[in-house]
Design a protein around this motif. Structure first.
Motif, PDB file in Angstrom:
ATOM      1  N   THR A 197     -14.924  13.066 -47.515  1.00 63.94           N
ATOM      2  CA  THR A 197     -13.804  12.331 -48.111  1.00 63.94           C
ATOM      3  C   THR A 197     -13.319  12.935 -49.418  1.00 63.94           C
ATOM      4  O   THR A 197     -12.405  12.411 -50.034  1.00 63.94           O
ATOM      5  CB  THR A 197     -14.200  10.866 -48.358  1.00 63.94           C
ATOM      6  N   GLY A 198     -13.919  14.042 -49.852  1.00 67.38           N
ATOM      7  CA  GLY A 198     -13.607  14.577 -51.168  1.00 67.38           C
ATOM      8  C   GLY A 198     -12.415  15.501 -51.234  1.00 67.38           C
ATOM      9  O   GLY A 198     -12.108  16.026 -52.300  1.00 67.38           O
ATOM     10  N   GLY A 199     -11.728  15.731 -50.135  1.00 66.80           N
ATOM     11  CA  GLY A 199     -10.582  16.632 -50.139  1.00 66.80           C
ATOM     12  C   GLY A 199      -9.927  16.664 -48.779  1.00 66.80           C
ATOM     13  O   GLY A 199     -10.090  15.737 -47.975  1.00 66.80           O
ATOM     14  N   ASP A 200      -9.215  17.733 -48.501  1.00 64.09           N
ATOM     15  CA  ASP A 200      -8.447  17.827 -47.273  1.00 64.09           C
ATOM     16  C   ASP A 200      -9.200  18.493 -46.130  1.00 64.09           C
ATOM     17  O   ASP A 200      -8.659  18.595 -45.024  1.00 64.09           O
ATOM     18  CB  ASP A 200      -7.149  18.613 -47.529  1.00 64.09           C
ATOM     19  N   LYS A 201     -10.402  18.968 -46.371  1.00 66.94           N
ATOM     20  CA  LYS A 201     -11.135  19.664 -45.323  1.00 66.94           C
ATOM     21  C   LYS A 201     -11.490  18.707 -44.185  1.00 66.94           C
ATOM     22  O   LYS A 201     -11.968  17.597 -44.427  1.00 66.94           O
ATOM     23  CB  LYS A 201     -12.423  20.271 -45.882  1.00 66.94           C
ATOM     24  N   PRO A 202     -11.299  19.130 -42.925  1.00 59.81           N
ATOM     25  CA  PRO A 202     -11.636  18.274 -41.774  1.00 59.81           C
ATOM     26  C   PRO A 202     -13.111  18.412 -41.423  1.00 59.81           C
ATOM     27  O   PRO A 202     -13.477  18.965 -40.379  1.00 59.81           O
ATOM     28  CB  PRO A 202     -10.730  18.831 -40.671  1.00 59.81           C
ATOM     29  N   TYR A 203     -13.986  17.861 -42.270  1.00 59.33           N
ATOM     30  CA  TYR A 203     -15.411  18.094 -42.122  1.00 59.33           C
ATOM     31  C   TYR A 203     -16.147  16.826 -41.706  1.00 59.33           C
ATOM     32  O   TYR A 203     -15.829  15.712 -42.142  1.00 59.33           O
ATOM     33  CB  TYR A 203     -16.015  18.593 -43.435  1.00 59.33           C
ATOM     34  N   LEU A 204     -17.156  17.036 -40.865  1.00 65.88           N
ATOM     35  CA  LEU A 204     -18.184  16.046 -40.559  1.00 65.88           C
ATOM     36  C   LEU A 204     -19.518  16.605 -41.032  1.00 65.88           C
ATOM     37  O   LEU A 204     -19.759  17.819 -40.950  1.00 65.88           O
ATOM     38  CB  LEU A 204     -18.288  15.802 -39.052  1.00 65.88           C
ATOM     39  N   ILE A 205     -20.413  15.733 -41.501  1.00 68.80           N
ATOM     40  CA  ILE A 205     -21.773  16.157 -41.819  1.00 68.80           C
ATOM     41  C   ILE A 205     -22.737  15.363 -40.959  1.00 68.80           C
ATOM     42  O   ILE A 205     -22.561  14.156 -40.757  1.00 68.80           O
ATOM     43  CB  ILE A 205     -22.101  16.006 -43.322  1.00 68.80           C
ATOM     44  N   THR A 206     -23.734  16.059 -40.406  1.00 68.21           N
ATOM     45  CA  THR A 206     -24.700  15.423 -39.519  1.00 68.21           C
ATOM     46  C   THR A 206     -26.105  15.656 -40.052  1.00 68.21           C
ATOM     47  O   THR A 206     -26.408  16.710 -40.621  1.00 68.21           O
ATOM     48  CB  THR A 206     -24.593  15.986 -38.094  1.00 68.21           C
ATOM     49  N   GLY A 207     -26.984  14.673 -39.855  1.00 69.42           N
ATOM     50  CA  GLY A 207     -28.396  14.787 -40.228  1.00 69.42           C
ATOM     51  C   GLY A 207     -29.242  14.825 -38.971  1.00 69.42           C
ATOM     52  O   GLY A 207     -29.092  13.978 -38.084  1.00 69.42           O
ATOM     53  N   LEU A 208     -30.156  15.800 -38.881  1.00 69.47           N
ATOM     54  CA  LEU A 208     -30.846  16.095 -37.630  1.00 69.47           C
ATOM     55  C   LEU A 208     -32.350  15.882 -37.732  1.00 69.47           C
ATOM     56  O   LEU A 208     -32.930  15.879 -38.819  1.00 69.47           O
ATOM     57  CB  LEU A 208     -30.575  17.551 -37.221  1.00 69.47           C
ATOM     58  N   ASP A 209     -32.966  15.767 -36.557  1.00 64.95           N
ATOM     59  CA  ASP A 209     -34.413  15.637 -36.474  1.00 64.95           C
ATOM     60  C   ASP A 209     -35.153  16.922 -36.822  1.00 64.95           C
ATOM     61  O   ASP A 209     -36.373  16.913 -36.947  1.00 64.95           O
ATOM     62  CB  ASP A 209     -34.820  15.200 -35.059  1.00 64.95           C
ATOM     63  N   ASP A 210     -34.445  18.044 -36.953  1.00 66.53           N
ATOM     64  CA  ASP A 210     -35.107  19.285 -37.350  1.00 66.53           C
ATOM     65  C   ASP A 210     -35.150  19.452 -38.867  1.00 66.53           C
ATOM     66  O   ASP A 210     -35.405  20.540 -39.374  1.00 66.53           O
ATOM     67  CB  ASP A 210     -34.428  20.496 -36.689  1.00 66.53           C
ATOM     68  N   HIS A 211     -34.858  18.350 -39.601  1.00 63.98           N
ATOM     69  CA  HIS A 211     -34.954  18.295 -41.073  1.00 63.98           C
ATOM     70  C   HIS A 211     -33.776  18.991 -41.755  1.00 63.98           C
ATOM     71  O   HIS A 211     -33.841  19.267 -42.951  1.00 63.98           O
ATOM     72  CB  HIS A 211     -36.270  18.885 -41.602  1.00 63.98           C
ATOM     73  N   THR A 212     -32.717  19.260 -41.035  1.00 64.97           N
ATOM     74  CA  THR A 212     -31.549  19.899 -41.633  1.00 64.97           C
ATOM     75  C   THR A 212     -30.347  18.975 -41.569  1.00 64.97           C
ATOM     76  O   THR A 212     -30.324  17.989 -40.827  1.00 64.97           O
ATOM     77  CB  THR A 212     -31.182  21.215 -40.909  1.00 64.97           C
TER      78      THR A 212
END
Length: 255
Positions: A197-212
């Motif tokens: 939500t911090g700018g115009d970039k069309p980004y998603l962030i995901t949290g995974l079971d591999d600790h990343t």
């Protein structure tokens, strides 16, 4: 002859693990839902609990403010969604929403909609102006749906994270039941998802079971960054929650 024992007393220790947090848009409040079945509203200026709701004896995995209605909506392991007026603490609505643990509830920013996701692998859309009628069921995930979140830049779409290792981006429009797209490049289960939500970039962030955690461009459907450093899965890593709460000068028992 079997030995018969009379139970004199039962002892139980309830955990105070925090399962979700939400910020009120206008008041200095943080909403926390606990594994013990309680929902609390913290005033981060006074560093004190101002309200507490005994929702159920089972974990409440997600609770959100609906500020324009002065509500708290909570989804729990007993498969019910409950709605409270946070001023009067009265129950507004209680209904059985799913057939398994409710992992997440999400509130539409303008429309009278609540999304819920569940271990039954379904996502449901509820309309409170239609007596909380379920107007849409989204299928397609093949494992627990851990989180749903509405796109703040296009509120007709939402993303869902699942332990089936995929992210789905879908339309709320009732005429578009099929996923807009699916990101299936994860090697482990996906516990959480959010939009940038911090700018115009069309980004998603995901949290995974591999600790990343991974940052995705949802227009090109490519991973632009992988973030490492967690020692457990982002869904259960307590340090993330501690960091958020310490920003507001609040310390909670979450171990």
């Amino acid at each position: 002859m079997p030995l018969r024992l009379e139970i004199k007393r039962k002892l139980a220790q309830r955990s105070e693990r925090v399962k979700s947090v939400d910020l009120h848009p206008n008041e200095p409040w943080i909403l926390t839902s606990l594994y013990s079945g309680t929902v609390c509203i913290w005033d981060y200026q006074s560093q004190a609990i101002t309200k507490s709701f005994e929702v159920t004896e089972l974990p409440v995995r997600s609770a959100k403010f609906v500020a324009r209605k002065q509500w708290v909506v909570a989804g729990a392991d007993d498969m019910y969604i409950r709605v409270y007026n946070y001023n009067t603490m009265d129950k507004v609505k209680v209904f059985e929403a799913h057939t398994d643990y409710i992992r997440c509830v999400a509130v539409h920013p303008t429309l009278p909609y609540i999304l819920s996701s569940c271990d039954d692998m379904l996502i449901k859309l509820w309309d409170w102006e239609k007596s909380w009628y379920c107007t849409q069921i989204f299928e397609g995930h093949s494992h627990y749906v851990m989180q749903v979140t509405i796109n703040p830049k296009d509120t007709n779409t939402f993303a869902s994270a699942s332990l089936d290792r995929t992210i789905k981006n879908e339309y709320l429009d009732l005429g578009s039941p099929d996923p807009n797209f699916t990101l299936d490049a994860h090697l482990k289960g996906v516990n959480c998802v959010d939009y940038f939500t911090g700018g115009d970039k069309p980004y998603l962030i995901t949290g995974l079971d591999d600790h990343t955690a991974k940052v995705w461009d949802y227009q090109t459907k490519t991973c632009v960054q992988t973030l490492e450093g967690h020692t457990s899965s982002p869904e259960s890593d307590k340090h993330v929650l501690k960091m958020v709460l310490y920003v507001y000068g609040i310390q909670l028992l979450i171990d």
